[in-house]
Scaffold this active site. Structure first.
Site, mmCIF file in Angstrom:
data_model
loop_
_atom_site.group_PDB
_atom_site.id
_atom_site.type_symbol
_atom_site.label_atom_id
_atom_site.label_comp_id
_atom_site.label_asym_id
_atom_site.label_seq_id
_atom_site.Cartn_x
_atom_site.Cartn_y
_atom_site.Cartn_z
ATOM 1 N N ARG A 85 0.852 -1.188 0.000
ATOM 2 C CA ARG A 85 0.000 0.000 0.000
ATOM 3 C C ARG A 85 0.889 1.240 0.000
ATOM 4 O O ARG A 85 1.845 1.332 0.769
ATOM 5 C CB ARG A 85 -0.903 -0.016 1.226
ATOM 6 N N ARG A 154 -1.492 6.802 9.381
ATOM 7 C CA ARG A 154 -1.492 6.251 8.030
ATOM 8 C C ARG A 154 -1.754 7.354 7.004
ATOM 9 O O ARG A 154 -1.725 8.533 7.333
ATOM 10 C CB ARG A 154 -2.509 5.124 7.947
ATOM 11 N N LYS A 217 -3.373 1.642 14.904
ATOM 12 C CA LYS A 217 -3.361 2.533 13.756
ATOM 13 C C LYS A 217 -4.065 3.846 14.076
ATOM 14 O O LYS A 217 -4.915 3.924 14.957
ATOM 15 C CB LYS A 217 -4.021 1.863 12.553
ATOM 16 N N LYS A 219 -5.781 7.421 12.010
ATOM 17 C CA LYS A 219 -6.219 7.917 10.717
ATOM 18 C C LYS A 219 -6.637 9.380 10.814
ATOM 19 O O LYS A 219 -7.364 9.765 11.721
ATOM 20 C CB LYS A 219 -7.388 7.072 10.198
ATOM 21 N N CYS A 438 -14.722 -3.666 0.263
ATOM 22 C CA CYS A 438 -13.307 -3.930 0.549
ATOM 23 C C CYS A 438 -12.849 -5.098 -0.326
ATOM 24 O O CYS A 438 -13.647 -5.743 -1.015
ATOM 25 C CB CYS A 438 -13.114 -4.242 2.027
ATOM 26 N N CYS A 444 -7.318 -11.281 1.730
ATOM 27 C CA CYS A 444 -7.319 -10.740 3.081
ATOM 28 C C CYS A 444 -7.479 -11.863 4.106
ATOM 29 O O CYS A 444 -8.450 -12.632 4.058
ATOM 30 C CB CYS A 444 -8.436 -9.713 3.253
ATOM 31 N N CYS A 483 -15.573 -8.655 6.659
ATOM 32 C CA CYS A 483 -15.481 -8.906 8.093
ATOM 33 C C CYS A 483 -15.983 -7.666 8.814
ATOM 34 O O CYS A 483 -16.266 -6.645 8.176
ATOM 35 C CB CYS A 483 -14.040 -9.249 8.491
ATOM 36 N N CYS A 487 -13.412 -1.712 6.764
ATOM 37 C CA CYS A 487 -12.505 -0.929 5.922
ATOM 38 C C CYS A 487 -13.242 -0.068 4.895
ATOM 39 O O CYS A 487 -12.749 0.989 4.514
ATOM 40 C CB CYS A 487 -11.512 -1.851 5.222
#
Length: 573
Positions: A85, A154, A217, A219, A438, A444, A483, A487
């Site tokens: 990514r 990120r 993470k 954002k 996603c 994944c 899931c 995302c």
């Protein structure tokens, strides 16, 4: 209770914390044994501990789950591959960069480019032996992958607004400054992938993050009203641009958004961000660093399921968090200013910016750019990049803006799009244009059900339903993930799906049309037959009884299908 009296997991002994905290602390600033794993020709994988560290370098180790059982029967290791990514603040790249990334996709990856919901590119199917040349090719395009994943800030998002040219440029510039300011300082990335000068890991440092980085993470996103394309309330830290007389006056600041949750665990939930004040443009870097460092010091380092900023706010309180941010700043945030959002989708086709240049927003279904037998999308965009003198902007809805097109260039761009079928209306119904998914299976490792490979066929069946009910031109926001991690931001959709098992999904209804309201659970663990039957009933009711200009998400609340969120910031309230 003062800040110094609050619990600070960062001060606890490492043996009391989550194993990932010990891993980061002992990683020699993200070096681990990645180089040794890279040089091992016996396996296509890295050591398990290193797969946590490689995320900070911008890639996840995955395997092709379609092949997993067959390879197990043949006593072969899984078909390991990497997902890379890019760090692309603001989602802006040049045509020259596009062509280099297109070449990488064909040379080292699976032949596709994937536009993400955070306005960046992903490469899928990169083998371990090709990682280093891929990283070097990305660097040659003046781009990188550092901090695109991992327990750090990120890719910083910024509104893809094609109308306010000067304002957009200023917001993108600030997003890039924030991204650079909060990027990890470790030299590990440059040593391992670019053969950079080596430093003694004992003398390396992270002045903002420290040796254990963030608990999870982080954002950040910049929104430009009236468009909330970045879904600013889903960000850990959001900046909402306030314009006065066409000039950027500053930003409202909001904190504590996040989509991820775990099924059947009420201690985890999606949450909307809280508005805490206003800052001027020159104060943005200081505000961002203060918020990040408070989360660094007070975030949960014991339970990773509750390690995001949203849970720190739930545990410590929004007022306390704001006060701690202001203490570190040495000044108080000003009161938030008035603003208004109207939608969080993209507006397709040609639009003229305030500077007279043109911008074309092109629909890219689920962000996947490749050549199909009947749809040469990747080839068409390659030809456009060769002819284009402006820039490309990736949108938060996985679409693409061919931006800054001069009057004299527009006809050529239009001709190339038509020649490659990129404007085919059969591929662009109102329902499809407002849907996103996603990646999920087969790559994944977290996916429990299909998403990108399944949503298009589900949309085709829903198109027949909305056509029958006279709703073919009605935009309805639909999002799917494989899931519950969210995302594709499904918990903000008017109709949201999250995977529970192969062919089974949770269904959520009632999200706000411009991202201002979370949806609510409606169906649990159901398959396609039940999904279509229920949505047929709901959409028929909507067609009969909706009020003028009433979005579907508002209707299902008014009609009593799901309750409205009347208090709190998450759907457990």
């Amino acid at each position: 209770m003062s800040g110094n009296d609050r619990r600070r997991d960062i001060d606890r002994p490492l043996d009391e914390l989550h194993p990932n905290e010990r891993l980061k602390a002992n990683s020699r600033f993200l070096r681990g044994t990645i180089e040794q794993g890279l040089a091992d020709p016996i396996t296509g994988a890295f050591a398990e501990a290193d797969t946590q560290l490689t995320k900070f370098h911008g890639f996840y180790q995955q395997d092709d789950r379609d092949l997993r059982d067959e390879r197990r029967r043949q006593k072969l290791e899984p078909a390991y591959q990497m997902m890379l990514r890019l760090r692309l603040p603001g989602g802006v790249c040049t045509p020259e960069q596009w062509l280099k990334l297109d070449d990488i996709a064909g040379r080292y990856a699976d032949g596709s480019l994937r536009l993400t919901t955070r306005q960046t590119f992903q490469f899928h199917g990169v083998l371990k032996r090709d990682l280093k040349p891929t990283m070097r090719a990305i660097n040659a395009a003046l781009l990188d992958t550092i901090a695109a994943c991992g327990d750090v800030n990120r890719t910083v998002m910024a509104a893809a607004n094609p109308h306010e040219s000067a304002l957009h440029a200023e917001v993108v510039r600030l997003s890039q400054e924030v991204s650079d300011h909060l990027a990890p300082r470790t030299r590990a990335y440059y040593e391992i992938w670019l053969d950079g000068e080596r430093v003694d890991p004992g003398r390396d440092e992270e002045p903002i993050y420290g040796p254990t980085y963030l608990p999870r993470k982080f954002k950040i996103g910049f929104a430009v009203p009236p468009v909330n394309d970045i879904d600013v309330y889903s960000q850990d830290l959001g900046f909402i641009a306030i314009a006065e007389d066409g000039e950027l006056a500053g930003f409202n600041v909001c904190i504590g958004g996040g989509m991820g949750r775990t099924d059947n665990d009420p201690n985890t939930f999606p949450r909307l961000a809280d508005l805490i004040g206003f800052c001027r443009p020159e104060q943005v870097l200081a505000v961002a660093e203060a918020v990040v460092t408070v989360q660094r010091d007070y975030g949960n380092r014991v339970d990773r399921k509750r390690a995001r900023l949203k849970y720190t706010l739930e545990d410590q309180g929004v007022d306390w968090f704001r006060a701690e941010v202001e203490r570190r700043l040495g000044w108080q945030l000003a009161p938030a200013r008035a603003y208004r959002f109207e939608h969080n989708g993209d507006r397709y086709g040609w639009a003229q910016g305030s500077d007279g240049r043109w911008h074309y927003t092109l629909f890219i279904e689920n962000g996947r750019i490749r050549d199909w037998d009947d749809y040469p999308l990747r080839s068409g965009l390659r030809e456009i990049a060769r002819a284009h003198a402006g820039e490309f902007r990736l949108t938060p809805n996985q679409n693409l803006i061919i931006a800054n097109v001069e009057d004299g260039e527009r006809a050529r761009i239009e001709q190339l799009m038509r020649a490659h079928g990129l404007k085919d209306p059969a591929r662009q119904s109102a329902l499809r244009r407002n849907a996103m998914a996603c990646v999920a299976l087969p790559t994944c490792g977290l996916a429990m059900a299909e998403s990108e490979r399944y949503l298009p066929s589900l949309i085709t069946k829903l198109e027949a339903i909305v056509e029958r009910h006279g709703l073919a031109e009605q935009p309805i926001v639909i999002r799917m993930t494989g899931c519950p991690n969210g995302c594709a931001r499904p918990y903000l959709a008017e109709i949201g799906f999250t995977g529970r098992a192969p062919g089974k999904y949770n269904v959520y209804l009632g999200g706000g049309f411009h991202g201002q309201r979370l949806n609510k659970p409606y169906l649990d663990n159901v398959g396609e037959e039940r999904i279509l039957a229920e949505l047929d009933k709901l959409l028929g009711h909507y067609a009969r009884d909706r009020q003028p200009d009433e979005p579907f998400g508002d209707f299902v609340i008014r009609a009593g299908y799901v309750p409205e969120v009347t208090a709190g910031r998450h759907f457990n309230d």
